[in-house]
Design a protein around this motif. Structure first.
Motif, PDB file in Angstrom:
ATOM      1  N   ASP A 406      34.812  24.151 -29.950  1.00  0.00           N
ATOM      2  CA  ASP A 406      33.358  24.228 -29.843  1.00  0.00           C
ATOM      3  C   ASP A 406      32.887  23.586 -28.543  1.00  0.00           C
ATOM      4  O   ASP A 406      32.902  22.354 -28.424  1.00  0.00           O
ATOM      5  N   PRO A 407      32.471  24.363 -27.543  1.00  0.00           N
ATOM      6  CA  PRO A 407      31.958  23.774 -26.309  1.00  0.00           C
ATOM      7  C   PRO A 407      30.781  22.843 -26.555  1.00  0.00           C
ATOM      8  O   PRO A 407      30.561  21.892 -25.802  1.00  0.00           O
ATOM      9  N   GLY A 408      30.027  23.105 -27.613  1.00  0.00           N
ATOM     10  CA  GLY A 408      28.877  22.257 -27.914  1.00  0.00           C
ATOM     11  C   GLY A 408      29.263  20.822 -28.158  1.00  0.00           C
ATOM     12  O   GLY A 408      28.503  19.900 -27.832  1.00  0.00           O
ATOM     13  N   GLU A 409      30.439  20.596 -28.751  1.00  0.00           N
ATOM     14  CA  GLU A 409      30.881  19.220 -28.990  1.00  0.00           C
ATOM     15  C   GLU A 409      31.127  18.503 -27.672  1.00  0.00           C
ATOM     16  O   GLU A 409      30.798  17.329 -27.516  1.00  0.00           O
ATOM     17  N   GLY A 410      31.702  19.217 -26.697  1.00  0.00           N
ATOM     18  CA  GLY A 410      31.888  18.623 -25.390  1.00  0.00           C
ATOM     19  C   GLY A 410      30.566  18.334 -24.705  1.00  0.00           C
ATOM     20  O   GLY A 410      30.399  17.305 -24.054  1.00  0.00           O
ATOM     21  N   MET A 411      29.605  19.235 -24.857  1.00  0.00           N
ATOM     22  CA  MET A 411      28.305  19.026 -24.236  1.00  0.00           C
ATOM     23  C   MET A 411      27.560  17.852 -24.870  1.00  0.00           C
ATOM     24  O   MET A 411      26.847  17.114 -24.182  1.00  0.00           O
ATOM     25  N   ARG A 412      27.749  17.683 -26.167  1.00  0.00           N
ATOM     26  CA  ARG A 412      27.129  16.516 -26.814  1.00  0.00           C
ATOM     27  C   ARG A 412      27.707  15.229 -26.246  1.00  0.00           C
ATOM     28  O   ARG A 412      26.992  14.235 -26.077  1.00  0.00           O
ATOM     29  N   PHE A 413      28.998  15.243 -25.954  1.00  0.00           N
ATOM     30  CA  PHE A 413      29.607  14.072 -25.329  1.00  0.00           C
ATOM     31  C   PHE A 413      29.043  13.863 -23.929  1.00  0.00           C
ATOM     32  O   PHE A 413      28.719  12.729 -23.539  1.00  0.00           O
ATOM     33  N   CYS A 414      28.917  14.920 -23.167  1.00  0.00           N
ATOM     34  CA  CYS A 414      28.399  14.798 -21.798  1.00  0.00           C
ATOM     35  C   CYS A 414      26.991  14.212 -21.789  1.00  0.00           C
ATOM     36  O   CYS A 414      26.618  13.487 -20.855  1.00  0.00           O
ATOM     37  N   ARG A 415      26.203  14.512 -22.786  1.00  0.00           N
ATOM     38  CA  ARG A 415      24.839  13.954 -22.843  1.00  0.00           C
ATOM     39  C   ARG A 415      24.864  12.438 -22.991  1.00  0.00           C
ATOM     40  O   ARG A 415      23.924  11.751 -22.592  1.00  0.00           O
ATOM     41  N   ALA A 416      25.956  11.911 -23.566  1.00  0.00           N
ATOM     42  CA  ALA A 416      26.064  10.462 -23.745  1.00  0.00           C
ATOM     43  C   ALA A 416      26.546   9.752 -22.492  1.00  0.00           C
ATOM     44  O   ALA A 416      26.498   8.524 -22.403  1.00  0.00           O
ATOM     45  N   VAL A 417      27.026  10.519 -21.504  1.00  0.00           N
ATOM     46  CA  VAL A 417      27.500   9.942 -20.247  1.00  0.00           C
ATOM     47  C   VAL A 417      26.297   9.558 -19.401  1.00  0.00           C
ATOM     48  O   VAL A 417      25.400  10.368 -19.172  1.00  0.00           O
ATOM     49  N   GLU A 418      26.255   8.319 -18.923  1.00  0.00           N
ATOM     50  CA  GLU A 418      25.073   7.826 -18.221  1.00  0.00           C
ATOM     51  C   GLU A 418      25.105   8.123 -16.727  1.00  0.00           C
ATOM     52  O   GLU A 418      24.073   8.438 -16.130  1.00  0.00           O
ATOM     53  N   SER A 419      26.251   8.005 -16.092  1.00  0.00           N
ATOM     54  CA  SER A 419      26.348   8.237 -14.648  1.00  0.00           C
ATOM     55  C   SER A 419      26.095   9.700 -14.329  1.00  0.00           C
ATOM     56  O   SER A 419      26.738  10.595 -14.879  1.00  0.00           O
ATOM     57  N   ALA A 420      25.169   9.966 -13.417  1.00  0.00           N
ATOM     58  CA  ALA A 420      24.854  11.349 -13.044  1.00  0.00           C
ATOM     59  C   ALA A 420      26.068  12.041 -12.430  1.00  0.00           C
ATOM     60  O   ALA A 420      26.345  13.216 -12.709  1.00  0.00           O
ATOM     61  N   ALA A 421      26.808  11.312 -11.600  1.00  0.00           N
ATOM     62  CA  ALA A 421      27.985  11.905 -10.966  1.00  0.00           C
ATOM     63  C   ALA A 421      29.038  12.248 -12.015  1.00  0.00           C
ATOM     64  O   ALA A 421      29.634  13.329 -12.004  1.00  0.00           O
ATOM     65  N   HIS A 422      29.276  11.323 -12.937  1.00  0.00           N
ATOM     66  CA  HIS A 422      30.250  11.569 -13.995  1.00  0.00           C
ATOM     67  C   HIS A 422      29.783  12.670 -14.933  1.00  0.00           C
ATOM     68  O   HIS A 422      30.597  13.429 -15.462  1.00  0.00           O
ATOM     69  N   LYS A 423      28.484  12.750 -15.126  1.00  0.00           N
ATOM     70  CA  LYS A 423      27.947  13.777 -16.007  1.00  0.00           C
ATOM     71  C   LYS A 423      28.233  15.174 -15.443  1.00  0.00           C
ATOM     72  O   LYS A 423      28.594  16.095 -16.181  1.00  0.00           O
TER      73      LYS A 423
END
Length: 474
Positions: A406-423
């Motif tokens: 599920d790509p959505g699960e990965g995207m939910r994780f990315c939303r929790a990443v604070e650094s813009a570069a890391h995001k």
């Protein structure tokens, strides 16, 4: 298929595909099961009804519940097909923590039991679902290889080239088949890694070879850390049903379920500094020493965290380091920071791969909790040339997509990443994982549109899709 897609697939071996219609029912009890009262279900019963019956039955036993659950699920295969049987397992996983912990191994055993003949291999394989880290697929392939071994046949180029060909149109199924070949070769070669890798090299297709290497190294860890999850262990549980034999499956993640030792191998704690009759290993050579290829094999070494990656030929090292953190965590008791330090000592070209492997294992250590995963990856900060925590995080997101298909699960994780570069890097890796799930560019593009505003181009770039307007507007 791009190398990055292969690396993403290797992160967990659980991608997206629909389960096919199961094979038709048959009558009579499954071989190897003692006759007894008829179960309180039929092939037409719902997965929930059957799973409740299994829980009641296996709640009465005083030994391990896993063999009981496996025996009952194996009995269902002949009546309802492997697809339906896996549906029952998935239902059990949702409500039973004991089954959940062993779910991947159970799926693997069911795949082994489901194999019948070479003529039905492709259909049985396709009938497996991608759930439980795709264990069913790899078990079916092992069942085929073990059947060949019982006939005195060692798989050669013709076998390796032909068996996955029916699935070439599906990137997901083709990878799962090719990866399963590595597990199957380990079964045939008594978990001897160099001989199994040489078996992989017999495949004409480069993607099959690379995918096969990953299966070999997964199995090497499995057979040391969880010996009861080998095909040999499943054979004992199943009472000789189906294509039982010799092998097991992959490292789910360090403390959760990497997997272990098989008869004939040297102890996993042997001194890898002198692994084979005192011959020093030289990973810089393209060919392993003869004693290493055909002598006794030391599976893992608690005193050398980079073994066996540092003794195999260079062409195998990336596949090895893709799994190595599971072995390191097994021996150090799940110490993420110590594992990160070990990864930092890998050869320069393999450091990133080792940190990505750590991220996969962090997913399990954190029970897929996003905040906890980020916290654990932060323990790699300052390592890997200052990118260890980033690479670990990317391993987490890669695995989250694969585990859930599920790509959505990965995207939910990315939303929790604070650094813009890391995001941005996070969404790019989600895109790379999407590319292993979906062959059609249009579907990949649609999936990336669920990214946070401004980050869809990063996802599209990872997925190999040109952003609208041809520019990156992050």
């Amino acid at each position: 298929m791009h190398r990055r897609s292969l690396r993403a697939a290797l992160a967990a071996c659980a991608l997206l595909v629909s389960a096919c219609t199961p094979s038709g029912p048959s009558t009579g009890p499954a071989p190897g099961l003692s006759a007894g009262p008829a179960p309180a279900w039929t092939a037409q019963s719902s997965a929930g009804e059957i799973s409740r019956w299994v829980r009641r039955e296996c709640g009465r036993v005083f030994t391990s519940r896993q063999p009981c659950v496996e025996r009952n699920l194996v009995a269902l295969i002949d009546q309802a097909g492997i697809g339906r049987t896996m549906e029952v397992l998935d239902t059990l996983v949702a409500v039973d923590s004991d089954v959940r912990f062993n779910a991947h191994a159970l799926a693997h055993g069911l795949g082994i039991a489901a194999y019948r003949t070479p003529e039905t291999l492709a259909a049985t394989f396709s009938a497996c679902p991608p759930t439980q880290m795709s264990g069913c697929y790899h078990g079916v392939v092992q069942g085929y290889f073990l059947a060949l071994a019982r006939q005195g046949i060692t798989p050669g180029t013709a076998h390796l080239d032909a068996m996955c060909e029916p699935h070439r149109a599906s990137p997901f199924l083709f990878f799962q088949c090719a990866h399963g070949v590595g597990h199957g070769l380990m079964a045939v070669h008594d978990n001897h890694v160099p001989m199994s890798l040489e078996g992989c090299d017999l495949a004409s297709d480069g993607f099959i070879r690379e995918s096969c290497y990953g299966g070999v190294f997964m199995e090497n860890i499995v057979h040391v850390t969880h010996p009861h999850h080998t095909a040999e262990g499943h054979a004992g549980t199943q009472g000789g049903h189906g294509a039982s034999g010799d092998a097991g499956h992959a490292a789910q993640a360090a403390a959760a379920d990497p997997h272990a030792v098989h008869g004939g191998s040297q102890p996993a704690t042997a001194n890898a500094g002198h692994p084979h009759a005192g011959q020093p290993a030289d990973a810089g050579h393209d060919h392993a020493a003869p004693a290493m290829r055909h002598g006794e094999w030391v599976a893992l070494n608690r005193n050398d965290p980079l073994y066996p990656c540092n003794v195999v030929a260079s062409k195998y090292q990336e596949s090895c380091y893709t799994m190595q953190s599971s072995a390191i965590l097994f021996f150090n008791g799940g110490d993420v920071q110590a594992t990160a330090r070990a990864c930092d000592t890998a050869p320069a070209g393999m450091v990133q791969t080792c940190f990505l492997s750590l991220g996969r294992d962090v997913t399990a250590l954190a029970s897929q909790n996003h905040a906890r995963s980020l916290e654990l990856c932060a323990r790699a900060e300052g390592l890997g040339g200052g990118r260890g925590d980033l690479w670990c995080m990317l391993g987490v997101v890669q695995n989250l997509v694969n585990l859930a298909a599920d790509p959505g699960e990965g995207m939910r994780f990315c939303r929790a990443v604070e650094s813009a570069a890391h995001k941005g890097d996070c969404y790019r890796v989600v895109g790379e994982a999407i590319a292993t799930l979906m062959a059609e560019a249009e579907r990949r593009g649609q999936s990336c549109q669920a990214a946070e505003p401004g980050y869809a181009p990063a996802c599209l770039r990872g997925a190999g899709v040109e952003p609208r307007g041809g520019s990156d507007d992050e």
